[in-house]
Enzyme design. Structure first.
Site, PDB file in Angstrom:
ATOM      1  CB  CYS A 250      -0.897  -0.018   1.232  1.00 23.35           C
ATOM      2  SG  CYS A 250      -1.941   1.433   1.324  1.00 23.35           S
TER       3      CYS A 250
ATOM      4  CG  HIS B  25      -2.306  -1.303  -9.593  1.00 26.52           C
ATOM      5  ND1 HIS B  25      -3.134  -0.499  -8.849  1.00 26.52           N
ATOM      6  CD2 HIS B  25      -1.333  -1.733  -8.753  1.00 26.52           C
ATOM      7  CE1 HIS B  25      -2.676  -0.424  -7.615  1.00 26.52           C
ATOM      8  NE2 HIS B  25      -1.580  -1.170  -7.517  1.00 26.52           N
TER       9      HIS B  25
ATOM     10  CD  GLU C 169      -7.188   1.625  -2.714  1.00 19.24           C
ATOM     11  OE1 GLU C 169      -6.914   0.706  -1.915  1.00 19.24           O
ATOM     12  OE2 GLU C 169      -6.897   2.810  -2.527  1.00 19.24           O
TER      13      GLU C 169
ATOM     14  CB  CYS D  54      -4.791   4.074  -5.056  1.00 21.16           C
ATOM     15  SG  CYS D  54      -4.011   2.443  -5.108  1.00 21.16           S
TER      16      CYS D  54
ATOM     17  N   GLY E  53      -1.442   2.599  -7.112  1.00 16.48           N
ATOM     18  CA  GLY E  53      -2.203   2.844  -8.338  1.00 16.48           C
ATOM     19  C   GLY E  53      -1.606   3.990  -9.138  1.00 16.48           C
TER      20      GLY E  53
HETATM   21  N1  LIG Z   1      -6.568  -2.076  -1.945  1.00 18.34           N
HETATM   22  C1  LIG Z   1      -5.223  -2.352  -2.344  1.00 18.34           C
HETATM   23  C2  LIG Z   1      -4.231  -2.080  -1.245  1.00 18.34           C
HETATM   24  C3  LIG Z   1      -4.158  -0.653  -0.822  1.00 18.34           C
HETATM   25  C4  LIG Z   1      -3.532   0.258  -1.885  1.00 18.34           C
HETATM   26  C5  LIG Z   1      -3.365   1.644  -1.345  1.00 18.34           C
HETATM   27  N2  LIG Z   1      -4.511   2.422  -1.153  1.00 18.34           N
HETATM   28  C6  LIG Z   1      -2.212   2.418  -1.961  1.00 18.34           C
HETATM   29  O1  LIG Z   1      -2.104   3.611  -1.618  1.00 18.34           O
HETATM   30  O2  LIG Z   1      -1.379   1.859  -2.656  1.00 18.34           O
HETATM   31  C7  LIG Z   1      -5.071  -3.825  -2.788  1.00 18.34           C
HETATM   32  O3  LIG Z   1      -5.879  -4.669  -2.384  1.00 18.34           O
HETATM   33  O4  LIG Z   1      -4.129  -4.112  -3.535  1.00 18.34           O
END
Ligand SMILES: N[C@@H](CCC[C@H](N)C(=O)O)C(=O)O
Length: 279
Positions: A75, A166, A215, A224, A227
């Site tokens: 994350c 992603h 997400e 994100c 992301g």
């Molecule tokens: N929901 C994501 C993990 C969290 C990503 C985050 N918000 C970021 O800032 O990178 C997953 O399940 O991969």
């Protein structure tokens, strides 16, 4: 028994941070994490992050549960929040400030470093591009600008892993995307066996992109970090942007660079919101 926590956010991507330095076992179960993240009946957050003891010579280990209780590999906004949390804890305990941390994650060792202006730059490592590493069953060794059928429409997608998956699509107008409707269809599409995070990108200039995200395990969030990194990589691979660009998210901006050494560097803020305890 009540457990202490502190809430932080990175561009509105918010996390409950737990001081788990005394044990390798997270203090909460995935079900408790779901309850704590609930925005009506709990504290409210996109995820819970545990600061655990380091492994193999690292300073600390980060584990995170999404608000649906699933455990992602990495994350980006969360690791900046964890660096700020650790710095706040250590400064209060020892009066000393550590400028840089080596943190073990399920995506490998990640290194956040404080800048003199208070921002945090994170060495996010190298992006992974092989379809098998995303993972996705879409055909081709790498998935760059490939058609994917979602909600009766063909979308051209590029897939990038920053440790977590992603799926990126370039669009003319991010504001027009019906994220709530199509986000879950991308996340649970059968071509993504471990589900996926989904980013929609509008190229404003070659050094400025606008992004909205759905997400995996958390739904719509204000930002994100992984992301934003994956989207810059997708932009370079599709010859739509420079190797360094500002990514504007609903919660604010991140500076992302795909450097000559092949690694991705992400710079942004992380801020404490409040502390408390909950059983
Ligand atoms: N929901 C994501 C993990 C969290 C990503 C985050 N918000 C970021 O800032 O990178 C997953 O399940 O991969």
């Amino acid at each position: 028994m009540a457990i202490e926590f502190t809430k932080y956010h990175g561009l509105g991507n918010d996390f409950i941070l737990i001081d788990n330095r005394a044990s390798t076992e997270p203090k909460l179960t995935p079900d408790q994490a779901i309850a704590w993240c609930d925005r009506h009946f709990g504290i409210g957050a996109d995820g819970v992050i545990f600061a655990l003891p380091g492994q193999d010579g690292t300073d600390y280990t980060m584990r995170i549960f999404n608000s649906d209780g699933s455990e992602p590999e990495m994350c980006g906004n969360g690791i900046r929040c964890m660096a700020r949390f650790l710095a706040d804890l250590e400064t209060a305990e020892t009066g000393k400030f550590q400028e840089k941390y080596r943190i073990q994650t399920l995506a490998g060792i990640i290194t956040p470093k404080f800048e003199s202006n208070g921002q945090i730059t994170v060495d996010m490592g190298e992006p992974r591009l092989l379809a098998s590493e995303i993972p996705t069953t879409l055909t081709g060794e790498k998935v760059i600008d490939q058609p994917l059928e979602v909600a009766g429409k063909s979308w051209n997608v590029t897939c990038v892993s920053m440790g977590n998956p992603h799926c990126i699509t370039f669009v003319d107008d991010v504001a027009a995307i019906e994220l709530e409707k199509i986000g879950p269809l991308f996340e649970h599409h059968p071509v993504f066996p471990q589900r996926t995070n989904t980013e929609f990108i509008e190229v404003v200039r070659s050094d400025y992109l606008k992004m909205r995200v759905w997400e995996r395990g958390a739904g719509i969030t204000l930002a994100c970090g992984t992301g934003a990194c994956a989207s810059l990589v997708a932009g370079v691979l599709n010859e739509k942007c420079d190797r360094r660009a500002t990514i504007e998210l609903p919660g604010g901006c991140l500076d992302i660079e795909w450097a000559a050494d092949g690694r991705i560097y992400m710079t942004g803020d992380a801020e404490k919101v409040f502390s408390g305890s909950r059983s």
